[in-house]
Write a protein that holds these residues in place. Structure first.
Motif, PDB file in Angstrom:
ATOM      1  N   GLU A  43      42.795  57.311 -35.330  1.00  0.00           N
ATOM      2  CA  GLU A  43      42.255  55.930 -35.237  1.00  0.00           C
ATOM      3  C   GLU A  43      41.978  55.643 -33.771  1.00  0.00           C
ATOM      4  O   GLU A  43      42.847  55.864 -32.915  1.00  0.00           O
ATOM      5  N   ILE A  44      40.727  55.124 -33.495  1.00  0.00           N
ATOM      6  CA  ILE A  44      40.331  54.881 -32.104  1.00  0.00           C
ATOM      7  C   ILE A  44      40.065  53.393 -31.898  1.00  0.00           C
ATOM      8  O   ILE A  44      39.842  52.629 -32.854  1.00  0.00           O
ATOM      9  N   GLU A  45      40.105  52.989 -30.647  1.00  0.00           N
ATOM     10  CA  GLU A  45      39.809  51.596 -30.252  1.00  0.00           C
ATOM     11  C   GLU A  45      38.306  51.471 -29.985  1.00  0.00           C
ATOM     12  O   GLU A  45      37.754  52.175 -29.139  1.00  0.00           O
ATOM     13  N   LEU A  46      37.629  50.565 -30.760  1.00  0.00           N
ATOM     14  CA  LEU A  46      36.182  50.363 -30.602  1.00  0.00           C
ATOM     15  C   LEU A  46      35.911  49.156 -29.706  1.00  0.00           C
ATOM     16  O   LEU A  46      36.643  48.151 -29.755  1.00  0.00           O
ATOM     17  N   PRO A  47      34.831  49.215 -28.912  1.00  0.00           N
ATOM     18  CA  PRO A  47      34.450  48.034 -28.114  1.00  0.00           C
ATOM     19  C   PRO A  47      33.980  46.905 -29.046  1.00  0.00           C
ATOM     20  O   PRO A  47      33.532  47.156 -30.181  1.00  0.00           O
ATOM     21  N   PRO A  48      34.031  45.686 -28.581  1.00  0.00           N
ATOM     22  CA  PRO A  48      33.570  44.566 -29.412  1.00  0.00           C
ATOM     23  C   PRO A  48      32.084  44.724 -29.750  1.00  0.00           C
ATOM     24  O   PRO A  48      31.275  45.163 -28.942  1.00  0.00           O
ATOM     25  N   GLY A  49      31.743  44.341 -30.981  1.00  0.00           N
ATOM     26  CA  GLY A  49      30.349  44.374 -31.426  1.00  0.00           C
ATOM     27  C   GLY A  49      29.971  45.659 -32.125  1.00  0.00           C
ATOM     28  O   GLY A  49      28.903  45.722 -32.749  1.00  0.00           O
ATOM     29  N   LEU A  77      58.236  87.569 -44.818  1.00  0.00           N
ATOM     30  CA  LEU A  77      57.264  86.579 -45.278  1.00  0.00           C
ATOM     31  C   LEU A  77      57.842  85.197 -45.012  1.00  0.00           C
ATOM     32  O   LEU A  77      58.948  84.883 -45.445  1.00  0.00           O
ATOM     33  N   GLY A  78      57.048  84.384 -44.277  1.00  0.00           N
ATOM     34  CA  GLY A  78      57.535  83.057 -43.923  1.00  0.00           C
ATOM     35  C   GLY A  78      56.508  81.980 -44.234  1.00  0.00           C
ATOM     36  O   GLY A  78      55.312  82.237 -44.384  1.00  0.00           O
ATOM     37  N   ALA A  79      56.989  80.773 -44.348  1.00  0.00           N
ATOM     38  CA  ALA A  79      56.116  79.612 -44.593  1.00  0.00           C
ATOM     39  C   ALA A  79      56.770  78.389 -43.979  1.00  0.00           C
ATOM     40  O   ALA A  79      58.006  78.283 -43.938  1.00  0.00           O
ATOM     41  N   ASP A  80      55.928  77.474 -43.469  1.00  0.00           N
ATOM     42  CA  ASP A  80      56.475  76.236 -42.948  1.00  0.00           C
ATOM     43  C   ASP A  80      55.435  75.137 -43.138  1.00  0.00           C
ATOM     44  O   ASP A  80      54.229  75.385 -43.265  1.00  0.00           O
ATOM     45  N   ALA A  81      55.906  73.917 -43.173  1.00  0.00           N
ATOM     46  CA  ALA A  81      55.065  72.727 -43.311  1.00  0.00           C
ATOM     47  C   ALA A  81      55.571  71.683 -42.335  1.00  0.00           C
ATOM     48  O   ALA A  81      56.777  71.631 -42.020  1.00  0.00           O
ATOM     49  N   SER A  82      54.644  70.830 -41.845  1.00  0.00           N
ATOM     50  CA  SER A  82      55.038  69.834 -40.840  1.00  0.00           C
ATOM     51  C   SER A  82      54.228  68.549 -41.032  1.00  0.00           C
ATOM     52  O   SER A  82      53.109  68.563 -41.564  1.00  0.00           O
ATOM     53  N   TYR A  83      54.820  67.484 -40.592  1.00  0.00           N
ATOM     54  CA  TYR A  83      54.159  66.166 -40.589  1.00  0.00           C
ATOM     55  C   TYR A  83      54.483  65.501 -39.261  1.00  0.00           C
ATOM     56  O   TYR A  83      55.651  65.491 -38.826  1.00  0.00           O
ATOM     57  N   GLN A  84      53.437  64.928 -38.619  1.00  0.00           N
ATOM     58  CA  GLN A  84      53.632  64.303 -37.316  1.00  0.00           C
ATOM     59  C   GLN A  84      52.710  63.067 -37.219  1.00  0.00           C
ATOM     60  O   GLN A  84      51.547  63.112 -37.608  1.00  0.00           O
ATOM     61  N   ARG A  85      53.235  61.976 -36.691  1.00  0.00           N
ATOM     62  CA  ARG A  85      52.440  60.746 -36.478  1.00  0.00           C
ATOM     63  C   ARG A  85      52.761  60.194 -35.103  1.00  0.00           C
ATOM     64  O   ARG A  85      53.926  60.000 -34.754  1.00  0.00           O
ATOM     65  N   ASP A  86      51.711  59.964 -34.319  1.00  0.00           N
ATOM     66  CA  ASP A  86      51.815  59.332 -33.005  1.00  0.00           C
ATOM     67  C   ASP A  86      50.978  58.049 -33.040  1.00  0.00           C
ATOM     68  O   ASP A  86      49.845  58.051 -33.553  1.00  0.00           O
ATOM     69  N   ALA A  87      51.515  56.943 -32.470  1.00  0.00           N
ATOM     70  CA  ALA A  87      50.788  55.665 -32.498  1.00  0.00           C
ATOM     71  C   ALA A  87      51.153  54.844 -31.279  1.00  0.00           C
ATOM     72  O   ALA A  87      52.217  55.032 -30.662  1.00  0.00           O
ATOM     73  N   VAL A  88      50.227  53.920 -30.926  1.00  0.00           N
ATOM     74  CA  VAL A  88      50.428  52.981 -29.824  1.00  0.00           C
ATOM     75  C   VAL A  88      50.649  51.597 -30.425  1.00  0.00           C
ATOM     76  O   VAL A  88      49.954  51.190 -31.372  1.00  0.00           O
ATOM     77  N   SER A  89      51.585  50.872 -29.896  1.00  0.00           N
ATOM     78  CA  SER A  89      51.871  49.546 -30.408  1.00  0.00           C
ATOM     79  C   SER A  89      50.652  48.639 -30.275  1.00  0.00           C
ATOM     80  O   SER A  89      49.846  48.766 -29.343  1.00  0.00           O
ATOM     81  N   PHE A 106      37.352  53.482 -27.089  1.00  0.00           N
ATOM     82  CA  PHE A 106      37.299  54.828 -27.671  1.00  0.00           C
ATOM     83  C   PHE A 106      38.557  55.666 -27.410  1.00  0.00           C
ATOM     84  O   PHE A 106      38.541  56.877 -27.529  1.00  0.00           O
ATOM     85  N   GLN A 107      39.664  55.035 -27.032  1.00  0.00           N
ATOM     86  CA  GLN A 107      40.946  55.726 -26.887  1.00  0.00           C
ATOM     87  C   GLN A 107      41.636  55.811 -28.256  1.00  0.00           C
ATOM     88  O   GLN A 107      41.453  54.960 -29.120  1.00  0.00           O
ATOM     89  N   VAL A 108      42.439  56.896 -28.418  1.00  0.00           N
ATOM     90  CA  VAL A 108      43.155  57.106 -29.690  1.00  0.00           C
ATOM     91  C   VAL A 108      44.307  56.118 -29.769  1.00  0.00           C
ATOM     92  O   VAL A 108      45.171  56.058 -28.892  1.00  0.00           O
ATOM     93  N   VAL A 109      44.298  55.369 -30.844  1.00  0.00           N
ATOM     94  CA  VAL A 109      45.373  54.391 -31.073  1.00  0.00           C
ATOM     95  C   VAL A 109      46.505  55.033 -31.878  1.00  0.00           C
ATOM     96  O   VAL A 109      47.681  54.800 -31.621  1.00  0.00           O
ATOM     97  N   SER A 110      46.140  55.833 -32.864  1.00  0.00           N
ATOM     98  CA  SER A 110      47.162  56.525 -33.668  1.00  0.00           C
ATOM     99  C   SER A 110      46.598  57.865 -34.143  1.00  0.00           C
ATOM    100  O   SER A 110      45.381  58.027 -34.265  1.00  0.00           O
ATOM    101  N   GLU A 111      47.524  58.801 -34.408  1.00  0.00           N
ATOM    102  CA  GLU A 111      47.133  60.119 -34.898  1.00  0.00           C
ATOM    103  C   GLU A 111      48.185  60.595 -35.886  1.00  0.00           C
ATOM    104  O   GLU A 111      49.388  60.537 -35.627  1.00  0.00           O
ATOM    105  N   GLU A 112      47.723  61.052 -37.006  1.00  0.00           N
ATOM    106  CA  GLU A 112      48.602  61.550 -38.069  1.00  0.00           C
ATOM    107  C   GLU A 112      48.180  62.983 -38.388  1.00  0.00           C
ATOM    108  O   GLU A 112      46.997  63.242 -38.655  1.00  0.00           O
TER     109      GLU A 112
END
Length: 571
Positions: free
Chosen positions: A171-177, A115-127, A135-141
């Motif tokens: 989090e994504i990048e939105l066009p202006p407006g 019997l096993g268990a594991d947990a993880s946390y990961q965050r990727d982001a663009v400066s 509509f590109q991904v700026v950060s992901e958690e």
């Protein structure tokens, strides 16, 4: 096994003084005192030098190398029970057996459920200084956890089930407006319904969103050629079980060897004790003849030189008695050492309490050989070694085959805005995944074949060793049966020789009393009687030693002496 109070009682018996031995010693000293008194009466005219030599001899007798002052009588069964608890060889064999049994239990962990268990946390982001497209991904958690239950299969494969859940925030990048607009006061602009609106008046698109994913997955990995089947998958477990069984057999073999050595040492001690008694009786006979000879010299019927042969024989028998006493003390210490008894009380000599006679049990070589083939633990150990070698051969032969592995996986997948909704989607089978794969590998080197050849060679060696052990044991059985039979016959011959020697002694004494013989011939007849008695004792000891060896070879020695070194059932 022997309880601790009984062990203490047996050990304490070594500190008990036997009155019979002390009385016998006093009787010998009384006879010597009477002899010295006769010397004083009949040899007053002898030179002082001779009296000084007698005194020197008596002083040497007080410190002649023998330390024994008392006797402890011990039974063979008590001695064996003490040896079972004290023997270092047996304790070492039991420790090795416990280690092998532990290794056998540990080998089963490969087939246990895990019997096993594991947990993880990961965050990727663009400066923030990096420009990204609309509509590109700026950060992901990503935060996730998983619980699994699986085990290896006896067929060589592996089965596992998993339940996992993860939450992804992007989090994504939105066009202006398209984003939220503010009024002059810095508050978000809203429509008539109170919803935020963009600068163009259209609904606001959020630049962040979260999704929860859940899945229940089952995976099966199964080799189809190399590594397939319990002969290979459970090879280590089988070897560990065989090693544990072999360790138990070796512990029993160590116990058999210990018991055999203790029994042999016990009967060697019995012979040494018998020899001391025989030598003491021979000395008493010579001293009795010396008294008769001195009375005749005193009466003038014999010359002074007539006693020389008796005095010579007395000196020889005193030396033989001293040697026998030293040997008895040596055998006593040897028995103590083999049985694990203390050896510091050297003034106490051990004497066997068993009757010093041959048994009535008959042994036939063919019957004992049949029992030996079934019960001899040396042969049993070689058979177990052969089985271990067979396991290695099977594994090495299987390793020569190509590797073909099948991998099958299936999962139910669900997504939602929350954990509950994603789990409901899994339960409803809203989504699923199916995967199947096949891996094929061929070994192009000759390493596997070399390993197989080596395993075959080891098995052939074990076969040769087993056959050699079987032949050796059978030869030893035949020799031991002949020794038992010959020893019993030797006792019969010795009994006849003793009867003849006793008659010869009586006749020679009668001839001496009739002045038709001399002391030399009387001493010679007595010596023949002593030698016949010693040969009888030697045959009895050889009989018991041969019986112990025969029972050791047939594998019945432990049962005969009620010794058990088998592991307890609760283990």
């Amino acid at each position: 096994m022997l309880t601790r109070p009984l062990v203490i009682a047996v050990l304490g018996s070594l500190l008990t003084t036997a009155p019979a031995a002390a009385d016998k010693r006093r009787r010998v000293e009384d006879r010597r005192s009477l002899a010295r008194a006769d010397d004083d009466e009949t040899d007053r005219d002898q030179p002082v030098r001779k009296k000084r030599r007698v005194a020197d001899v008596e002083q040497e007798d007080d410190n002649d190398g023998s330390e024994a002052k008392s006797v402890a009588v011990i039974k063979l069964d008590d001695l064996i029970e003490v040896a079972v608890t004290q023997s270092p060889d047996l304790a070492r064999a039991k420790a090795e057996r416990s280690n092998a049994r532990g290794q056998a239990e540990a080998s089963r962990r490969d087939q246990a459920w895990i019997l096993g268990a594991d947990a993880s946390y990961q965050r990727d982001a663009v400066s923030g200084q990096v420009e990204v497209g609309a509509f590109q991904v700026v950060s992901e958690e990503k935060v996730g956890g998983k619980v699994s239950l699986g085990r290896n299969l006896p067929t060589g494969g592996n089965f596992k089930v998993e339940l996992g859940i993860s939450r992804i925030l992007r989090e994504i990048e939105l066009p202006p407006g398209l984003g939220e607009s503010l009024d002059a006061s810095g508050n978000p602009k809203v429509d008539s319904s109170g919803n935020p609106v963009s600068s163009t008046g259209s609904p606001v698109i959020e630049d962040t969103y979260a999704i929860v994913q859940s899945q229940a997955r089952a995976t099966l990995t199964q080799p189809l050629v190399r590594g397939f089947g319990p002969d290979v998958a459970l090879a280590q477990e089988h070897k560990a079980d065989l090693n544990a069984t072999d360790a138990t057999v070796r512990a029993q073999l160590a116990a058999e060897e210990m018991v055999r050595d203790v029994v042999s040492a016990y009967w060697e001690l019995a012979y040494a004790s018998y020899e001391v008694d025989t030598r003491a009786e021979a000395l008493a006979l010579a001293e009795k003849q010396e008294k008769v000879a001195r009375n005749e010299i005193r009466a003038g019927t014999s010359p002074d030189s007539a006693i020389n042969a008796v005095n010579y024989e007395i000196a020889i028998r005193q030396e033989a008695l001293l040697t026998a006493k030293i040997e008895l003390e040596k055998k006593s210490l040897e028995v103590r050492r083999k049985a694990g008894l203390p050896i510091d009380r050297r003034e106490i000599v051990m004497r066997p309490g068993e009757a010093f006679e041959v048994g009535t049990e008959e042994f036939r070589a063919n019957d004992v050989i049949e029992t030996t083939k079934k019960s001899n633990r040396r042969i049993a150990s070689m058979i177990l070694q052969k089985r271990i070698a067979d396991v290695d051969v099977k594994v090495a032969k299987n390793a020569m085959l190509p590797q073909v592995d099948l991998n099958v996986s299936g999962a139910l997948v669900g997504s939602g805005q929350s954990s509950d909704s994603s789990l409901e989607a899994v339960a409803g089978a809203d989504g699923f995944q199916v995967m199947a794969g096949l891996t094929v590998q061929f070994e192009i080197s000759g390493a596997a074949k070399g390993a197989h050849d080596a395993a075959l060679a080891r098995r052939r060696k074990v076969d040769i060793d087993r056959l050699d052990v079987e032949r050796t044991v059978e030869a030893e059985v035949v020799a031991s049966v002949k020794q038992v039979t010959a020893a019993r016959a030797r006792v019969g011959f010795a009994d006849k020789a003793i009867n003849v020697a006793e008659d010869a002694v009586r006749i020679e004494i009668a001839q001496y009393q009739a002045a038709k013989s001399d002391n030399y011939k009387v001493m010679q007849r007595q010596t023949e009687l002593v030698q016949a008695s010693l040969r009888r004792g030697r045959a009895i000891a050889d009989y018991h030693v041969a019986v112990a060896q025969l029972r050791y070879l047939s594998g019945t020695l432990l049962d005969e002496n009620r010794v058990s070194v088998r592991p307890r059932a609760d283990r």
